[in-house]
Design a protein around this motif. Structure first.
Motif, mmCIF file in Angstrom:
data_model
loop_
_atom_site.group_PDB
_atom_site.id
_atom_site.type_symbol
_atom_site.label_atom_id
_atom_site.label_comp_id
_atom_site.label_asym_id
_atom_site.label_seq_id
_atom_site.Cartn_x
_atom_site.Cartn_y
_atom_site.Cartn_z
ATOM 1 N N VAL A 49 0.830 -1.207 0.000
ATOM 2 C CA VAL A 49 0.000 0.000 0.000
ATOM 3 C C VAL A 49 0.864 1.256 0.000
ATOM 4 O O VAL A 49 0.523 2.260 -0.637
ATOM 5 N N LEU A 50 2.002 1.195 0.680
ATOM 6 C CA LEU A 50 2.839 2.388 0.753
ATOM 7 C C LEU A 50 3.419 2.749 -0.614
ATOM 8 O O LEU A 50 3.824 3.891 -0.834
ATOM 9 N N GLY A 51 3.425 1.794 -1.529
ATOM 10 C CA GLY A 51 3.863 2.106 -2.882
ATOM 11 C C GLY A 51 2.850 2.937 -3.646
ATOM 12 O O GLY A 51 3.170 3.506 -4.701
ATOM 13 N N ARG A 52 1.610 3.019 -3.128
ATOM 14 C CA ARG A 52 0.562 3.793 -3.786
ATOM 15 C C ARG A 52 0.366 5.168 -3.148
ATOM 16 O O ARG A 52 -0.499 5.920 -3.564
ATOM 17 N N LEU A 53 1.137 5.457 -2.120
ATOM 18 C CA LEU A 53 0.985 6.719 -1.408
ATOM 19 C C LEU A 53 2.298 7.483 -1.394
ATOM 20 O O LEU A 53 3.376 6.897 -1.430
ATOM 21 N N HIS A 54 2.185 8.791 -1.329
ATOM 22 C CA HIS A 54 3.345 9.622 -1.039
ATOM 23 C C HIS A 54 3.214 10.045 0.424
ATOM 24 O O HIS A 54 2.290 10.773 0.787
ATOM 25 N N LEU A 55 4.133 9.591 1.262
ATOM 26 C CA LEU A 55 4.099 9.943 2.677
ATOM 27 C C LEU A 55 5.050 11.110 2.916
ATOM 28 O O LEU A 55 6.228 11.056 2.545
ATOM 29 N N HIS A 56 4.526 12.145 3.534
ATOM 30 C CA HIS A 56 5.307 13.346 3.787
ATOM 31 C C HIS A 56 5.471 13.533 5.285
ATOM 32 O O HIS A 56 4.589 13.201 6.067
#
Length: 244
Positions: A49-56
């Motif tokens: 899932v983290l590959g589909r999000l940009h975490l800032h």
């Protein structure tokens, strides 16, 4: 060399950040809560899932997207439940919650965030039978999913359904040896460090980790390491059968 009488080191196990990344890598569904409104998302197809999000980070650097127009970015919570693939008691192995604020619009009911979804990361919360831990963005970025995470469910169900005698054989490696109070033993978890068995008694259960001889770097090494455990169990069984 371990000094006589010194306590044995606990078997190696995934860190909290590794565990979170592995749960997300194997997830097929999640619940997204945006300002208290729940959205059920299914068919993630086991992708990380983290590959589909940009975490800032909480204090975005220059050039990062700002809050949505019209007000502050809404609070977002991503909820995941890690369920054992085998029919053990209490099948929930872990719960993972990713907390933050949504910086881009939500794709809608029943949809997963697209590749452009941006979240101001707060923290990840990992809840297991051992307790609760909190994972910062730096830890999460530095961790990688377990190489066995996408294959664990299939491997454990294959072991139990097609080779239950091997689960019984692995019990020879458990120390202290299981007592007659154990009514059932089932494989609970598999990761790059080893395999975990759940020993169920009439009242309660306990989990036992059997470490691999060496830590896996890739999924293709699992067969060799499992065979090494089985060979060790056979040798121990043979020694125990020898006359005194």
């Amino acid at each position: 060399m371990r000094l006589t009488g010194a306590p044995a080191a606990p078997p190696a196990a995934p860190t909290g950040a590794e565990r979170v990344r592995s749960v997300l890598a194997a997830a097929h569904s999640m619940t997204v809560v945006i300002d208290g409104v729940r959205h059920e998302v299914r068919d993630l197809e086991g992708g990380d899932v983290l590959g589909r999000l940009h975490l800032h980070p909480a204090a975005p650097a220059a050039g990062d997207p700002g809050p949505l127009p019209g007000g502050a970015a809404p609070a977002v919570r991503l909820e995941f439940t890690d369920v054992a693939p085998t029919p053990v008691r209490d099948r929930v192995r872990a719960r993972v919650t990713v907390l933050g604020r949504l910086l881009t619009p939500w794709a809608g009911e029943g949809s997963a965030p697209g590749a452009t979804a941006c979240v101001e990361y707060g923290r990840a919360v990992l809840e297991t039978a051992r307790g609760t831990s909190y994972i910062g963005l730096g830890e999460l970025d530095g961790a990688r999913p377990d190489p066995l995470a996408p294959y664990e469910a299939g491997m454990l169900t294959h072991l139990l359904d097609d080779h239950p005698e091997l689960v019984t054989l692995l019990l020879r490696l458990v120390r202290p040896l299981p007592s007659a109070a154990v009514v059932r033993a089932l494989p609970l978890a598999l990761d790059r460090y080893g395999i975990t068995l759940r020993l169920e008694e009439r009242a309660g259960h306990r989990d036992v980790r059997l470490p691999f001889p060496s830590v896996l770097d890739e999924a293709g090494q699992a067969g060799v390491q499992i065979q090494a455990l089985l060979s060790a169990a056979r040798r121990r069984s043979h020694r125990n059968s020898l006359p005194a």
